[in-house]
Design a protein around this motif. Structure first.
Motif, PDB file in Angstrom:
ATOM      1  N   ASP B  55      16.145   9.144  26.437  1.00 45.01           N
ATOM      2  CA  ASP B  55      15.120   9.939  27.116  1.00 45.01           C
ATOM      3  C   ASP B  55      13.765   9.790  26.428  1.00 45.01           C
ATOM      4  O   ASP B  55      12.734  10.172  26.976  1.00 45.01           O
ATOM      5  CB  ASP B  55      15.533  11.409  27.153  1.00 45.01           C
ATOM      6  CG  ASP B  55      15.701  11.978  25.753  1.00 45.01           C
ATOM      7  OD1 ASP B  55      16.721  11.660  25.112  1.00 45.01           O
ATOM      8  OD2 ASP B  55      14.808  12.709  25.287  1.00 45.01           O
ATOM      9  N   GLY B  56      13.767   9.233  25.228  1.00 45.23           N
ATOM     10  CA  GLY B  56      12.511   9.026  24.501  1.00 45.23           C
ATOM     11  C   GLY B  56      11.691   7.866  25.061  1.00 45.23           C
ATOM     12  O   GLY B  56      10.529   7.678  24.677  1.00 45.23           O
ATOM     13  N   ALA B  60      10.473   5.295  21.802  1.00 46.57           N
ATOM     14  CA  ALA B  60      11.537   5.640  20.864  1.00 46.57           C
ATOM     15  C   ALA B  60      12.307   4.411  20.387  1.00 46.57           C
ATOM     16  O   ALA B  60      13.162   4.513  19.507  1.00 46.57           O
ATOM     17  CB  ALA B  60      12.498   6.635  21.524  1.00 46.57           C
ATOM     18  N   GLU B  96      19.198  11.976  23.575  1.00 45.31           N
ATOM     19  CA  GLU B  96      19.092  12.423  22.185  1.00 45.31           C
ATOM     20  C   GLU B  96      17.987  13.454  21.971  1.00 45.31           C
ATOM     21  O   GLU B  96      18.031  14.225  21.017  1.00 45.31           O
ATOM     22  CB  GLU B  96      18.941  11.240  21.223  1.00 45.31           C
ATOM     23  CG  GLU B  96      17.684  10.421  21.391  1.00 45.31           C
ATOM     24  CD  GLU B  96      17.707   9.162  20.500  1.00 45.31           C
ATOM     25  OE1 GLU B  96      18.744   8.876  19.882  1.00 45.31           O
ATOM     26  OE2 GLU B  96      16.680   8.487  20.451  1.00 45.31           O
ATOM     27  N   GLY B  97      17.017  13.494  22.904  1.00 44.59           N
ATOM     28  CA  GLY B  97      15.941  14.471  22.772  1.00 44.59           C
ATOM     29  C   GLY B  97      16.406  15.903  22.964  1.00 44.59           C
ATOM     30  O   GLY B  97      15.679  16.856  22.679  1.00 44.59           O
ATOM     31  N   ASP B  99      18.720  17.361  21.277  1.00 42.50           N
ATOM     32  CA  ASP B  99      19.239  17.923  20.029  1.00 42.50           C
ATOM     33  C   ASP B  99      18.371  19.081  19.521  1.00 42.50           C
ATOM     34  O   ASP B  99      17.182  18.903  19.267  1.00 42.50           O
ATOM     35  CB  ASP B  99      19.290  16.809  18.972  1.00 42.50           C
ATOM     36  CG  ASP B  99      19.970  17.262  17.689  1.00 42.50           C
ATOM     37  OD1 ASP B  99      20.312  18.473  17.592  1.00 42.50           O
ATOM     38  OD2 ASP B  99      20.152  16.427  16.796  1.00 42.50           O
ATOM     39  N   GLY B 102      16.287  18.452  16.698  1.00 38.88           N
ATOM     40  CA  GLY B 102      15.248  17.443  16.870  1.00 38.88           C
ATOM     41  C   GLY B 102      14.197  17.983  17.823  1.00 38.88           C
ATOM     42  O   GLY B 102      13.645  19.062  17.603  1.00 38.88           O
ATOM     43  N   GLN B 103      13.993  17.253  18.920  1.00 35.00           N
ATOM     44  CA  GLN B 103      12.953  17.672  19.873  1.00 35.00           C
ATOM     45  C   GLN B 103      13.347  18.909  20.680  1.00 35.00           C
ATOM     46  O   GLN B 103      12.489  19.589  21.211  1.00 35.00           O
ATOM     47  CB  GLN B 103      12.650  16.523  20.828  1.00 35.00           C
ATOM     48  CG  GLN B 103      11.872  15.395  20.185  1.00 35.00           C
ATOM     49  CD  GLN B 103      11.665  14.270  21.188  1.00 35.00           C
ATOM     50  OE1 GLN B 103      12.572  13.478  21.458  1.00 35.00           O
ATOM     51  NE2 GLN B 103      10.473  14.195  21.758  1.00 35.00           N
ATOM     52  N   ASN B 104      14.643  19.118  20.807  1.00 31.48           N
ATOM     53  CA  ASN B 104      15.161  20.273  21.548  1.00 31.48           C
ATOM     54  C   ASN B 104      14.579  20.382  22.968  1.00 31.48           C
ATOM     55  O   ASN B 104      14.149  21.446  23.400  1.00 31.48           O
ATOM     56  CB  ASN B 104      14.890  21.570  20.760  1.00 31.48           C
ATOM     57  CG  ASN B 104      15.780  22.705  21.261  1.00 31.48           C
ATOM     58  OD1 ASN B 104      16.797  22.459  21.915  1.00 31.48           O
ATOM     59  ND2 ASN B 104      15.387  23.934  20.979  1.00 31.48           N
ATOM     60  N   LYS B 105      14.601  19.260  23.678  1.00 27.61           N
ATOM     61  CA  LYS B 105      14.105  19.284  25.058  1.00 27.61           C
ATOM     62  C   LYS B 105      14.992  20.185  25.909  1.00 27.61           C
ATOM     63  O   LYS B 105      16.224  20.192  25.726  1.00 27.61           O
ATOM     64  CB  LYS B 105      14.131  17.874  25.637  1.00 27.61           C
ATOM     65  CG  LYS B 105      13.088  16.941  25.070  1.00 27.61           C
ATOM     66  CD  LYS B 105      13.110  15.617  25.830  1.00 27.61           C
ATOM     67  CE  LYS B 105      12.224  14.588  25.167  1.00 27.61           C
ATOM     68  NZ  LYS B 105      12.395  13.240  25.738  1.00 27.61           N
ATOM     69  N   SER B 130      23.560  14.521  23.015  1.00 30.19           N
ATOM     70  CA  SER B 130      22.555  14.585  21.953  1.00 30.19           C
ATOM     71  C   SER B 130      23.189  14.553  20.564  1.00 30.19           C
ATOM     72  O   SER B 130      22.497  14.618  19.566  1.00 30.19           O
ATOM     73  CB  SER B 130      21.769  15.881  22.094  1.00 30.19           C
ATOM     74  OG  SER B 130      22.621  16.984  21.790  1.00 30.19           O
TER      75      SER B 130
END
Lengths: 261, 313
Positions: B55-56, B60, B96-97, B99, B102-105, B130
């Motif tokens: 998703d980055g 990324a 992974e965004g 998480d 991390g970015q906690n999208k 994630s």
């Protein structure tokens, strides 16, 4: 190594309700016992129709078709003194889940059951007995040799003869038990498969004792290399022991739920 | 006596599992022989190769991969381009965004992205979480719902969240359920048992039994896969006859051999070549150990592994 093969013993004329169902061709009690055994982990089911001298052929065909059609072609051991009935059973048998087992031949009057199995590409239980019980392991192994040669002469694979040392009752023949265990080791060292009516050891014992004796013996036998047994799969303690021994022997991969599968 | 070759084919076989729909759908598994043992019996479905995006988006990616996506302004553009590279059998989207560490999208944002990607490409989809067990319960549940009808692989249910993800992906939305364990044969088996006890059809489960980049404890990965295939084929263990997918990219593109720049490590040479080499070596090794599919990131690795597979099967 392959998983231990449990042959369920509960479809036998020695049980009055089964005998009655066989005679009356009543499917329900038979299917109920079959399904109970399979749910508990039986691989094969033994179908013991007794001597069945008058209508053995018809009866065996009926039971084989009944069980296989209702239980996903469950593999069967055909158990009777009537040879024609075994042949009749095999004639309608579906092999998709495993070859039929002929139960049983011995090294004397029933040696022709080996020929029957060979002619029908079946497995045969080869009881290491002549006239009467073998007196020691020399005699047992001589019978084993006779039966093995008979099978090979008729073109069988050695692994399709499952040798039965004849389990003896503890009450009365306690001093013979170690010999049986040694005999199983000899079969195993020769690369042969083995089976037998293991619960015979606990005949005549109180009901609550039998699962304990049977479980202890099956563990010792599996250590010696026994590859199968004809037992009551609805004995939970026994089945738990077999599954645990299969793990120790690396026959199955351990998972926390191993007793449930 | 003349030598008679004995076939090493087994009576048991690995389940063939379909992922995706329509012309582009793929099947993995189905073999009754050891990996690439085509001399023992025909291998029904050759191992498949997927490409991974996150998703980055392009930013990324490692620099050497960024240039492969030149001109892609959005993650959806990137997905389209990724699906078009030579040798790509399926597309893997790693969220992974999401998480929380991390970015906690937000979940909604990521699920919208999954929907947009699904609308833009027709290749089979694999959705990876994630790596946060709690967030993934929610994320993968929603992803399974959003992709209803696409027969996507939801990667993956773990011991901690198999109930939620198994019930959602396997039971409610009929996707293919990934079962993830970390290089632990007993847990791999246990998770399959638990999923089937939950009611998930064992024939629509794919295992990720864990991996590492080659050289990073990789012998454990190999022995785990070997042992699983032995149980599945030799012992006929139905609880281990699920095909294996191995996400190679996310391991490889994190180790120094792939990531250290040439400026930092001039003696190691070109970074891009190193990364591709690591990815190819790891993928080839897990395929030889029994993986039925691998997920890679560099288009060059995808092409190379695809060629390797088509030469062998």
């Amino acid at each position: 190594m392959a998983k231990f093969v449990t042959i369920g013993e509960r479809l036998s004329t020695t049980a009055p309700s089964v005998n009655k169902a066989f005679t009356e061709r009543d499917p329900e009690p038979i299917l109920q016992r079959a399904k109970q055994q399979l749910a508990a982990g039986a691989v094969y089911l033994d179908v013991n129709i007794g001597p069945a001298e008058s209508d053995g052929e018809d009866l065996m065909k009926w039971v084989v078709q009944l069980l296989q059609s209702e239980c996903d072609n469950v593999p069967l051991a055909l158990d009777t003194a009537n040879k024609k009935a075994i042949e009749a059973g095999i004639s309608v048998y579906n092999r998709s889940k495993g070859k039929p087992i002929v139960n049983s031949a011995d090294a004397a009057g029933r040696i022709e059951y080996v020929d029957l199995a060979a002619a029908n590409d079946a497995i045969v239980i080869a009881l290491c007995n002549g006239e009467g019980i073998a007196k020691d392991n020399d005699e047992r192994m001589a019978y084993c040799q006779t039966l093995l040669e008979r099978g090979l002469e008729h073109g069988m694979e050695p692994t399709d003869l499952w040798f039965d040392p004849l389990f003896l009752v503890v009450k009365g023949m306690q001093d013979k038990q170690l010999e049986i265990l040694e005999c199983i080791k000899m079969f195993s060292d020769m690369g042969l498969n083995s089976t037998g009516g293991l619960s015979n050891n606990s005949n005549g014992m109180p009901k609550h004792i039998r699962p304990i004796m049977d479980s202890a013996l099956v563990a010792m036998c599996m250590m010696q290399g026994l590859t199968s047994a004809i037992v009551n799969p609805n004995d939970l303690r026994l089945m738990e022991t077999i599954k645990s021994c299969d793990v120790f022997k690396n026959n199955t991969l351990y998972a926390d739920s191993y007793l449930e599968i | 006596m003349p030598f008679t070759a004995k076939s090493g084919k087994f009576n048991a076989k690995i389940n063939a599992v379909e992922i995706g729909t329509g012309d582009k759908a793929i099947k993995i598994g189905g073999e009754n022989v050891l990996p690439f043992y085509t001399f023992d019996d025909a291998i029904e479905n050759a191992p498949k190769v997927g490409i991974e995006i996150t998703d980055g988006g392009v930013a990324a990616e490692p620099e050497c991969i960024q240039k492969c996506y030149e001109g892609c302004d959005s993650v959806v553009d990137m997905a389209k381009k990724a699906a078009s590279f030579e040798g790509v059998d399926f597309l893997s989207v790693r969220l992974e965004g999401g998480d929380p560490n991390g970015q906690n999208k937000p979940t909604e944002e990521l699920i919208q992205l999954v929907k947009d990607i699904a609308d833009a490409v027709d290749v089979p989809l694999v959705i990876c979480g994630s790596k946060n067990v709690e967030k993934d319960s929610e994320l993968l549940d929603k992803a399974a719902a959003a992709l209803e009808g696409r027969n996507a692989l939801i990667l993956a249910a773990k011991e901690e969240n198999y109930k939620t993800i198994g019930a959602s992906a396997g039971l409610a939305y009929k996707q293919v359920v990934g079962a993830e364990s970390a290089v632990d044969i007993n847990l791999a088996k246990q998770l399959n048992v638990l999923l089937t006890q939950l009611g998930v059809d064992g024939k629509s489960v794919v295992m990720n039994v864990g991996t590492a980049a080659a050289g990073y404890g990789f012998e454990y990965v190999v022995s785990t896969m070997d042992r699983i295939k032995a149980a599945a084929l030799q012992q006929g263990d139905v609880t281990l006859q699920m095909p294996i997918i191995t996400p190679v990219a996310s391991e490889v593109w994190g180790v120094k051999e792939a990531m250290a720049s040439e400026a930092d490590m001039p003696e190691w040479g070109c970074q891009e070549e190193r990364g591709i080499d690591m990815e190819i070596e790891t993928a080839a090794a897990v395929l030889a150990s029994g993986s039925n599919a691998v997920i890679l990131r560099h288009p060059e690795s995808v092409k190379t592994i695809k060629t390797l597979v088509s030469e062998l099967v």
